[in-house]
Design a protein around this motif. Structure first.
Motif, PDB file in Angstrom:
ATOM      1  N   GLY A 266       0.801  -1.203   0.000  1.00  0.00           N
ATOM      2  CA  GLY A 266       0.000   0.000   0.000  1.00  0.00           C
ATOM      3  C   GLY A 266       0.840   1.262   0.000  1.00  0.00           C
ATOM      4  O   GLY A 266       1.974   1.283  -0.493  1.00  0.00           O
ATOM      5  N   HIS A 267       0.282   2.302   0.574  1.00  0.00           N
ATOM      6  CA  HIS A 267       0.946   3.588   0.689  1.00  0.00           C
ATOM      7  C   HIS A 267       0.629   4.158   2.067  1.00  0.00           C
ATOM      8  O   HIS A 267      -0.472   3.964   2.585  1.00  0.00           O
ATOM      9  CB  HIS A 267       0.446   4.570  -0.378  1.00  0.00           C
ATOM     10  CG  HIS A 267       0.487   4.034  -1.764  1.00  0.00           C
ATOM     11  ND1 HIS A 267       1.666   3.793  -2.433  1.00  0.00           N
ATOM     12  CD2 HIS A 267      -0.504   3.680  -2.618  1.00  0.00           C
ATOM     13  CE1 HIS A 267       1.396   3.317  -3.639  1.00  0.00           C
ATOM     14  NE2 HIS A 267       0.087   3.238  -3.770  1.00  0.00           N
ATOM     15  N   ARG A 319      -2.082  15.051   4.394  1.00  0.00           N
ATOM     16  CA  ARG A 319      -2.758  13.897   3.806  1.00  0.00           C
ATOM     17  C   ARG A 319      -2.058  13.470   2.524  1.00  0.00           C
ATOM     18  O   ARG A 319      -1.577  14.303   1.750  1.00  0.00           O
ATOM     19  CB  ARG A 319      -4.225  14.238   3.503  1.00  0.00           C
ATOM     20  CG  ARG A 319      -5.100  14.457   4.716  1.00  0.00           C
ATOM     21  CD  ARG A 319      -6.572  14.310   4.348  1.00  0.00           C
ATOM     22  NE  ARG A 319      -6.974  15.227   3.290  1.00  0.00           N
ATOM     23  CZ  ARG A 319      -7.706  16.321   3.461  1.00  0.00           C
ATOM     24  NH1 ARG A 319      -8.107  16.665   4.678  1.00  0.00           N
ATOM     25  NH2 ARG A 319      -8.045  17.091   2.447  1.00  0.00           N
ATOM     26  N   ARG A 320      -2.046  12.171   2.277  1.00  0.00           N
ATOM     27  CA  ARG A 320      -1.386  11.662   1.077  1.00  0.00           C
ATOM     28  C   ARG A 320      -1.999  12.254  -0.181  1.00  0.00           C
ATOM     29  O   ARG A 320      -1.299  12.481  -1.182  1.00  0.00           O
ATOM     30  CB  ARG A 320      -1.475  10.135   1.040  1.00  0.00           C
ATOM     31  CG  ARG A 320      -0.719   9.502  -0.123  1.00  0.00           C
ATOM     32  CD  ARG A 320      -0.707   7.995  -0.018  1.00  0.00           C
ATOM     33  NE  ARG A 320      -2.000   7.409  -0.300  1.00  0.00           N
ATOM     34  CZ  ARG A 320      -2.412   7.068  -1.522  1.00  0.00           C
ATOM     35  NH1 ARG A 320      -1.643   7.287  -2.564  1.00  0.00           N
ATOM     36  NH2 ARG A 320      -3.587   6.510  -1.688  1.00  0.00           N
ATOM     37  N   SER A 321      -3.291  12.526  -0.163  1.00  0.00           N
ATOM     38  CA  SER A 321      -3.989  13.027  -1.340  1.00  0.00           C
ATOM     39  C   SER A 321      -3.746  14.506  -1.613  1.00  0.00           C
ATOM     40  O   SER A 321      -4.221  15.030  -2.627  1.00  0.00           O
ATOM     41  CB  SER A 321      -5.495  12.782  -1.189  1.00  0.00           C
ATOM     42  OG  SER A 321      -5.990  13.450  -0.022  1.00  0.00           O
ATOM     43  N   THR A 322      -3.017  15.194  -0.759  1.00  0.00           N
ATOM     44  CA  THR A 322      -2.741  16.612  -0.973  1.00  0.00           C
ATOM     45  C   THR A 322      -1.995  16.796  -2.289  1.00  0.00           C
ATOM     46  O   THR A 322      -0.952  16.163  -2.507  1.00  0.00           O
ATOM     47  CB  THR A 322      -1.899  17.183   0.176  1.00  0.00           C
ATOM     48  OG1 THR A 322      -2.584  16.980   1.413  1.00  0.00           O
ATOM     49  CG2 THR A 322      -1.641  18.671  -0.019  1.00  0.00           C
ATOM     50  N   PRO A 323      -2.500  17.627  -3.206  1.00  0.00           N
ATOM     51  CA  PRO A 323      -1.822  17.806  -4.500  1.00  0.00           C
ATOM     52  C   PRO A 323      -0.366  18.255  -4.315  1.00  0.00           C
ATOM     53  O   PRO A 323      -0.086  19.171  -3.543  1.00  0.00           O
ATOM     54  CB  PRO A 323      -2.653  18.881  -5.197  1.00  0.00           C
ATOM     55  CG  PRO A 323      -4.003  18.793  -4.555  1.00  0.00           C
ATOM     56  CD  PRO A 323      -3.751  18.415  -3.127  1.00  0.00           C
ATOM     57  N   VAL A 345       8.143  12.555   1.239  1.00  0.00           N
ATOM     58  CA  VAL A 345       7.554  11.235   0.983  1.00  0.00           C
ATOM     59  C   VAL A 345       6.528  11.395  -0.132  1.00  0.00           C
ATOM     60  O   VAL A 345       5.512  12.080   0.049  1.00  0.00           O
ATOM     61  CB  VAL A 345       6.887  10.668   2.254  1.00  0.00           C
ATOM     62  CG1 VAL A 345       6.193   9.341   1.949  1.00  0.00           C
ATOM     63  CG2 VAL A 345       7.921  10.488   3.359  1.00  0.00           C
ATOM     64  N   PRO A 346       6.757  10.808  -1.304  1.00  0.00           N
ATOM     65  CA  PRO A 346       5.819  10.965  -2.417  1.00  0.00           C
ATOM     66  C   PRO A 346       4.484  10.291  -2.117  1.00  0.00           C
ATOM     67  O   PRO A 346       4.417   9.327  -1.330  1.00  0.00           O
ATOM     68  CB  PRO A 346       6.528  10.265  -3.586  1.00  0.00           C
ATOM     69  CG  PRO A 346       7.957  10.133  -3.163  1.00  0.00           C
ATOM     70  CD  PRO A 346       7.946  10.030  -1.670  1.00  0.00           C
ATOM     71  N   PRO A 347       3.398  10.774  -2.725  1.00  0.00           N
ATOM     72  CA  PRO A 347       2.104  10.106  -2.536  1.00  0.00           C
ATOM     73  C   PRO A 347       2.135   8.634  -2.935  1.00  0.00           C
ATOM     74  O   PRO A 347       1.391   7.821  -2.392  1.00  0.00           O
ATOM     75  CB  PRO A 347       1.164  10.906  -3.448  1.00  0.00           C
ATOM     76  CG  PRO A 347       1.810  12.240  -3.598  1.00  0.00           C
ATOM     77  CD  PRO A 347       3.284  11.971  -3.564  1.00  0.00           C
ATOM     78  N   GLU A 348       3.015   8.288  -3.890  1.00  0.00           N
ATOM     79  CA  GLU A 348       3.087   6.910  -4.383  1.00  0.00           C
ATOM     80  C   GLU A 348       4.034   6.045  -3.557  1.00  0.00           C
ATOM     81  O   GLU A 348       4.341   4.912  -3.944  1.00  0.00           O
ATOM     82  CB  GLU A 348       3.575   6.901  -5.835  1.00  0.00           C
ATOM     83  CG  GLU A 348       2.743   7.734  -6.792  1.00  0.00           C
ATOM     84  CD  GLU A 348       3.153   9.206  -6.785  1.00  0.00           C
ATOM     85  OE1 GLU A 348       4.110   9.547  -6.050  1.00  0.00           O
ATOM     86  OE2 GLU A 348       2.521  10.005  -7.489  1.00  0.00           O
ATOM     87  N   ALA A 349       4.526   6.554  -2.423  1.00  0.00           N
ATOM     88  CA  ALA A 349       5.546   5.846  -1.641  1.00  0.00           C
ATOM     89  C   ALA A 349       5.133   4.408  -1.361  1.00  0.00           C
ATOM     90  O   ALA A 349       4.014   4.131  -0.956  1.00  0.00           O
ATOM     91  CB  ALA A 349       5.808   6.576  -0.335  1.00  0.00           C
ATOM     92  N   GLY A 350       6.059   3.505  -1.550  1.00  0.00           N
ATOM     93  CA  GLY A 350       5.845   2.083  -1.362  1.00  0.00           C
ATOM     94  C   GLY A 350       6.894   1.338  -2.158  1.00  0.00           C
ATOM     95  O   GLY A 350       7.563   1.901  -3.022  1.00  0.00           O
ATOM     96  N   LYS A 351       7.030   0.078  -1.893  1.00  0.00           N
ATOM     97  CA  LYS A 351       8.103  -0.701  -2.515  1.00  0.00           C
ATOM     98  C   LYS A 351       7.993  -0.727  -4.032  1.00  0.00           C
ATOM     99  O   LYS A 351       8.995  -0.702  -4.754  1.00  0.00           O
ATOM    100  CB  LYS A 351       8.090  -2.121  -1.960  1.00  0.00           C
ATOM    101  CG  LYS A 351       9.216  -2.996  -2.490  1.00  0.00           C
ATOM    102  CD  LYS A 351       9.184  -4.366  -1.835  1.00  0.00           C
ATOM    103  CE  LYS A 351      10.333  -5.240  -2.335  1.00  0.00           C
ATOM    104  NZ  LYS A 351      10.311  -6.577  -1.705  1.00  0.00           N
ATOM    105  N   THR A 352       6.770  -0.797  -4.552  1.00  0.00           N
ATOM    106  CA  THR A 352       6.592  -0.964  -5.991  1.00  0.00           C
ATOM    107  C   THR A 352       6.436   0.357  -6.719  1.00  0.00           C
ATOM    108  O   THR A 352       6.260   0.381  -7.931  1.00  0.00           O
ATOM    109  CB  THR A 352       5.361  -1.836  -6.273  1.00  0.00           C
ATOM    110  OG1 THR A 352       4.199  -1.200  -5.710  1.00  0.00           O
ATOM    111  CG2 THR A 352       5.524  -3.210  -5.668  1.00  0.00           C
TER     112      THR A 352
END
Length: 368
Positions: A266-267, A319-323, A345-352
């Motif tokens: 996830g993120h 919030r992660r959704s913040t533009p 930390v980018p909104p897309e942060a995660g292993k993939t």
């Protein structure tokens, strides 16, 4: 004991320690140049002796410590069952004792928890703050004050940030990372040695700086800290803390399932941003100040500073959704101020996630 430095010209001291000695901006330059050391009165020291100390700490915390060599610096987090950060500590072992440098406000809670978790193992954690003070600065600056240490392994913790430690993972995709050139270490010195440092400073033989200056350099490096950037629901992912404080391949520990799930599948629900604040009003927002996009509340400030090169800056969790391209507003007592955000930390942060590496924004770029 902060009172040791109370007689220095311009010294301002409060309950957390020496705040400054007249000019925090000048003090930042002196710290960065290795010309001043910082009495870290806001730190406490926990000693963990015993044959089982490293394997025991390994089993309880986010870091792989079972085979930690003497003199190697790392850090750990204690997480709750949902993966939220409860405690944090800088770690160095001398071959007989593991030393934890912690925020003073966190020391009692962490020590109490460690003692409850001993069971029948050969460990005996204790508060060593009356024995040792913590002095910060560049590695070269601290070498000058620890050269006479009798210990075979000098008790100097060298901050691993922002390098990605073995088993860690970095989310920030800027090049270069703003903490890449930061040289920071923390030395444990006896209380007698602390008094000698204070006497040398009073005699003009040693320059010291305050906590405000040291913290400004930390904020500019996007370096998370327990006493500032951690709230009751923060995940290490949200602060890019997997870099140095989490080993993603080690054995089971409390909160590991959440750490793995958020990273692999996830993120994180929130993300850390660095803010370049509009300095025209000469106002720094308070910790906890509301961050908005227009009228919509999206997060809160965690740390603020006036940096000697970048001007007014801050860290905030949003919030992660913040533009990512939104100009943010930060509430202050004098009204909202504008802030350009840099993605930590980018909104897309995660292993993939496929996050492109970006150039550093910086104040000049933010203003164009």
């Amino acid at each position: 004991m902060s009172a040791l430095f109370a007689g220095l010209p311009g010294a301002v001291i409060d309950d957390s320690g020496l705040q400054h000695v007249g000019n925090p901006l000048v003090e930042q330059r002196a710290i960065a140049a290795g010309e001043a050391v910082v009495p870290l009165g806001d730190r406490a020291v926990i000693a963990v002796p015993g044959e089982d100390r490293l394997s025991w700490l390994d089993s309880l915390t986010s870091q792989a410590l079972a085979a930690l060599p003497p003199g190697v610096s790392t850090e750990l987090l204690v997480l709750d069952p949902q993966g939220r950060v409860e405690h944090a500590a800088s770690v160095i072992d001398d071959g007989e004792t593991t030393w934890l440098i912690v925020d003073r406000a966190d020391a009692e809670g962490l020590l109490s928890w460690l003692r409850r978790m001993r069971f029948r193992l050969r460990v005996d954690p204790r508060d060593a703050t009356e024995e040792y003070a913590v002095i910060g600065g560049t590695t070269a600056a601290l070498e000058r004050i620890t050269a006479a240490q009798p210990a075979s392994v000098p008790l100097v913790w060298i901050d691993p940030w922002p390098a990605v430690s073995p088993g860690g993972y970095g989310y920030a995709a800027v090049d270069p990372h703003p903490g890449a050139d930061r040289d920071w270490a923390e030395a444990l010195v006896t209380r007698e040695e602390e008094r000698r440092i204070a006497d040398a400073a009073a005699a003009g033989d040693l320059a010291v700086a305050g906590l405000i200056a040291a913290d400004a350099l930390r904020v500019a490096a996007w370096r998370p800290r327990w006493g500032a950037d951690v709230d009751e629901r923060v995940l290490p992912h949200e602060l890019d803390w997997l870099r140095t404080a989490v080993h993603l391949s080690k054995g089971c520990y409390r909160g590991q399932e959440t750490v793995a799930k958020v990273h692999n599948l996830g993120h994180p629900p929130r993300r850390l941003v660095a803010l370049q604040l509009d300095g025209s009003a000469s106002v720094l927002p308070a910790r906890g100040a509301v961050v908005r996009v227009g009228d919509d509340e999206v997060g809160a400030v965690t740390s603020t500073a006036l940096h000697f090169e970048e001007g007014p800056i801050a860290l905030a969790i949003v919030r992660r959704s913040t533009p990512v391209d939104a100009t943010l507003l930060v509430d202050t007592d004098d009204g909202p101020i504008a802030a350009a955000q840099e993605i930590v930390v980018p909104p897309e942060a995660g292993k993939t996630a496929n996050v492109p590496r970006l150039p550093r924004l910086g104040r000049r770029a933010a203003a164009t």
